[in-house]
Design an enzyme around this catalytic site. Structure first.
Site, PDB file in Angstrom:
ATOM      1  N   ASP A  15      32.870   0.771 -59.500  1.00  0.00           N
ATOM      2  CA  ASP A  15      32.652   2.796 -59.931  1.00  0.00           C
ATOM      3  C   ASP A  15      30.848   3.406 -58.700  1.00  0.00           C
ATOM      4  OD1 ASP A  15      31.841   4.931 -60.636  1.00  0.00           O
ATOM      5  OD2 ASP A  15      32.116   5.152 -62.891  1.00  0.00           O
ATOM      6  N   ASP A  16      31.411   4.035 -58.277  1.00  0.00           N
ATOM      7  CA  ASP A  16      30.403   4.811 -56.908  1.00  0.00           C
ATOM      8  C   ASP A  16      30.275   3.521 -55.579  1.00  0.00           C
ATOM      9  OD1 ASP A  16      29.873   6.689 -58.319  1.00  0.00           O
ATOM     10  OD2 ASP A  16      28.113   6.616 -58.741  1.00  0.00           O
ATOM     11  N   CYS A  26      33.923  10.827 -59.728  1.00  0.00           N
ATOM     12  CA  CYS A  26      34.707   9.939 -60.988  1.00  0.00           C
ATOM     13  C   CYS A  26      35.971  11.282 -61.229  1.00  0.00           C
ATOM     14  CB  CYS A  26      33.682   9.791 -61.570  1.00  0.00           C
ATOM     15  SG  CYS A  26      31.776   9.582 -61.351  1.00  0.00           S
ATOM     16  N   LYS A  39      36.606   2.422 -67.721  1.00  0.00           N
ATOM     17  CA  LYS A  39      36.068   3.615 -67.838  1.00  0.00           C
ATOM     18  C   LYS A  39      36.888   4.555 -67.998  1.00  0.00           C
ATOM     19  CE  LYS A  39      32.885   7.341 -64.277  1.00  0.00           C
ATOM     20  NZ  LYS A  39      32.200   6.808 -63.602  1.00  0.00           N
ATOM     21  N   HIS A  55      36.698   8.742 -68.496  1.00  0.00           N
ATOM     22  CA  HIS A  55      36.268   9.790 -67.979  1.00  0.00           C
ATOM     23  C   HIS A  55      37.223  10.985 -67.815  1.00  0.00           C
ATOM     24  CE1 HIS A  55      32.721  11.168 -64.877  1.00  0.00           C
ATOM     25  NE2 HIS A  55      33.239  12.013 -66.317  1.00  0.00           N
ATOM     26  N   HIS A  86      27.524   2.063 -60.559  1.00  0.00           N
ATOM     27  CA  HIS A  86      27.333   3.422 -61.040  1.00  0.00           C
ATOM     28  C   HIS A  86      26.074   3.254 -62.436  1.00  0.00           C
ATOM     29  CE1 HIS A  86      27.081   7.487 -63.031  1.00  0.00           C
ATOM     30  NE2 HIS A  86      27.868   7.585 -62.264  1.00  0.00           N
ATOM     31  N   ASP A  91      36.162   4.810 -57.060  1.00  0.00           N
ATOM     32  CA  ASP A  91      36.240   5.919 -56.708  1.00  0.00           C
ATOM     33  C   ASP A  91      36.081   6.631 -56.489  1.00  0.00           C
ATOM     34  OD1 ASP A  91      33.666   5.391 -58.121  1.00  0.00           O
ATOM     35  OD2 ASP A  91      34.200   6.404 -59.504  1.00  0.00           O
ATOM     36  N   ASN A  92      34.680   6.105 -55.436  1.00  0.00           N
ATOM     37  CA  ASN A  92      34.705   7.754 -55.076  1.00  0.00           C
ATOM     38  C   ASN A  92      33.596   6.788 -53.782  1.00  0.00           C
ATOM     39  OD1 ASN A  92      32.935   8.904 -57.451  1.00  0.00           O
ATOM     40  ND2 ASN A  92      31.248   7.810 -55.929  1.00  0.00           N
ATOM     41  N   LYS A  99      28.743  10.049 -51.863  1.00  0.00           N
ATOM     42  CA  LYS A  99      29.141  10.529 -52.774  1.00  0.00           C
ATOM     43  C   LYS A  99      28.779  11.795 -53.386  1.00  0.00           C
ATOM     44  CE  LYS A  99      28.949  10.147 -58.510  1.00  0.00           C
ATOM     45  NZ  LYS A  99      28.085   9.503 -59.452  1.00  0.00           N
TER      46      LYS A  99
END
Length: 469
Positions: free
Chosen positions: A57-58, A100, A154, A156, A241, A313-314, A329
């Site tokens: 994540d991130d 996300c 996660k 989301h 994250h 995810d990004n 991001k």
């Protein structure tokens, strides 16, 4: 606050035991001099693969030591480096969006986020927005093809009561619904408790990454014992994250919780927290956690026939390492959407390989469906291109455009050229082969090409839902 479950207390010893069996010592950093350009292996018979798709994540473009982090920041990721060494490392892999939830829409549906109302949120915060349960997903299509499906971590893509993984094709779900939570208390930004098993809250106040790792290990080991249907596991960590809370930092956790309870809606953003050292610890913790799951896969005898994909995810946040890319991001510059991505499938794909082909999230959906023998729903055509022919049969990827849209920005990549318009409204053109940092704007010298790519972007944009006012 809810108490710790009996299961969680029992898991403390188990988590420590799992960690103990993993290799320690020097990092197994990818040596690029020993990588070779990707070539499909000769056809080998194998069953339909199990699929383990892991999202960080991130995580920044260069936050793995196999992508350059160790020399620059000291981050060491031996388990993910080993995964890359045993498979294929992608140097030009992209997320489906710059934040996300729209990227998750792109992965789960195989379509541009703007095809669905829920995908227009960047990211989802409104309790009413989410992935329509009637829309086919990677999980629902694989389930129809005979797979068991699970999502751990996660989600989301919407909130209860209308949206949930179990309403969108996943047989089981354990994790959080929102975009972020405090790692110990499991409180979201509004003070809600956000750890669920299925649609019911699950009480566990241990560090979140430990809980997810334990659950994933149990899931993989159980699948190995049952030896039943092939399976899909989406394992979505929240690490690294924000908030910047490491395992053991109960003092930092308590401060974030205090601020949340005091009504600070931005407490989880932790804008006054974190450090390079904290970030390094979180990324290395993610690496160890993935290593534990991969060790369970190996012990259970499923390693050979399991296709593993790891990606972010990004692009990375403010502590991440993105060199030489620009942006972070939230931006459609390379640093916001180009992500570390590795694939391993020992039964069919040789290791120590590197691919420079541009690929992105919707491609993985199309690829996994083809490899699993699942048929997309014709009423919801995919925007991604299957990579199966390239990965297994040595076919050339057809030339196609990679398209992105976020509110206020646009981007389209065709070959080495990237058309980009930022918030200033100026059309720009970059040659990523010569200028991955996007510093030399060629729009003035390549006016015809700029106009062509701009028109291509606008044609696709006209097929998408408009942003709400």
């Amino acid at each position: 606050m809810p108490g710790i479950s009996r299961r969680a207390l029992g898991g403390l010893a188990g988590a420590g035991a799992a960690t103990a069996v993993l290799p320690t010592g020097t990092a197994l950093a990818q040596d690029e001099h020993h990588e070779r350009p990707f070539r499909a292996a000769p056809a080998r018979h194998s069953p339909r693969p199990n699929i383990l798709f892991v999202l960080g994540d991130d995580l920044g473009w260069a936050d793995l030591s196999s992508y350059g982090s160790q020399a620059a920041t000291g981050i060491r990721t031996p388990h993910l480096d080993r995964l890359a060494r045993d498979g294929v490392r992608f140097t030009q892999a992209y997320s489906g969006s710059a934040t996300c939830s729209p990227t998750r829409f792109a992965l789960y549906t195989g379509r541009f986020p703007g095809r669905t109302e829920g995908g227009l949120a960047e990211p989802i915060a409104d309790k009413g927005a989410g992935l329509d349960p009637r829309h086919p997903t990677l999980a629902s299509l694989l389930r129809d093809a005979g797979y068991s499906t699970a999502l751990i971590g996660k989600w989301h893509c919407g909130f209860l009561p209308d949206h949930s993984p179990t309403r969108s094709g996943w047989d089981t779900f354990f994790g959080n619904f929102g975009g972020a939570l405090e790692y110990y208390s499991k409180l979201g930004g509004g003070g809600e408790y956000d750890l669920y098993e299925g649609d019911a809250t699950y009480k566990d106040l241990r560090y979140y990454t430990r809980i997810l790792t334990e659950r994933a290990v149990e899931h993989v080991e159980r699948a190995g014992r049952e030896q039943g249907r092939p399976w899909l596991l989406n394992l979505n960590f929240t690490t690294p994250h924000w908030p910047w809370i490491t395992d053991g930092d109960t003092e930092g956790s308590a401060e974030i919780v205090r601020r949340i309870k005091a009504g600070d809606k931005r407490a989880l953003w932790h804008a006054d927290g974190g450090s390079l050292a904290t970030y390094r610890t979180m990324v290395e913790d993610l690496d160890r956690s993935v290593g534990e799951v991969l060790a369970a896969l190996r012990r259970s005898g499923q390693e050979k026939d399991t296709l593993v994909v790891f990606a972010s995810d990004n692009g990375g946040e403010r502590w991440s390492y993105n060199w030489p890319l620009s942006g972070n991001k939230g931006s459609l510059q390379e640093g916001g959407i180009r992500v570390p991505t590795v694939l391993r499938w020992p039964a069919r794909i040789d290791g120590r390989q590197v691919s420079h082909e541009p690929v992105y999230s919707p491609d993985w959906t199309a690829t996994l469906l083809e490899l699993a023998g699942a048929r997309p729903d014709r009423a919801y055509p995919l925007d991604g291109t299957s990579l199966a022919g390239y990965l297994l049969r040595g076919e050339r990827l057809r030339e196609r455009d990679l398209f992105w849209r976020v509110r206020g920005e646009r981007a389209l990549r065709r070959g080495d050229w990237k058309y980009y318009r930022g918030n200033d409204g100026a059309d720009q053109l970059f040659h990523l082969g010569r200028d991955p940092r996007e510093q030399a704007d060629r729009a003035g010298e390549e006016k015809r090409l700029t106009a062509t790519l701009k028109s291509a972007w606008e044609r696709t944009d006209r097929t998408l839902l408009p942003y709400p006012d």
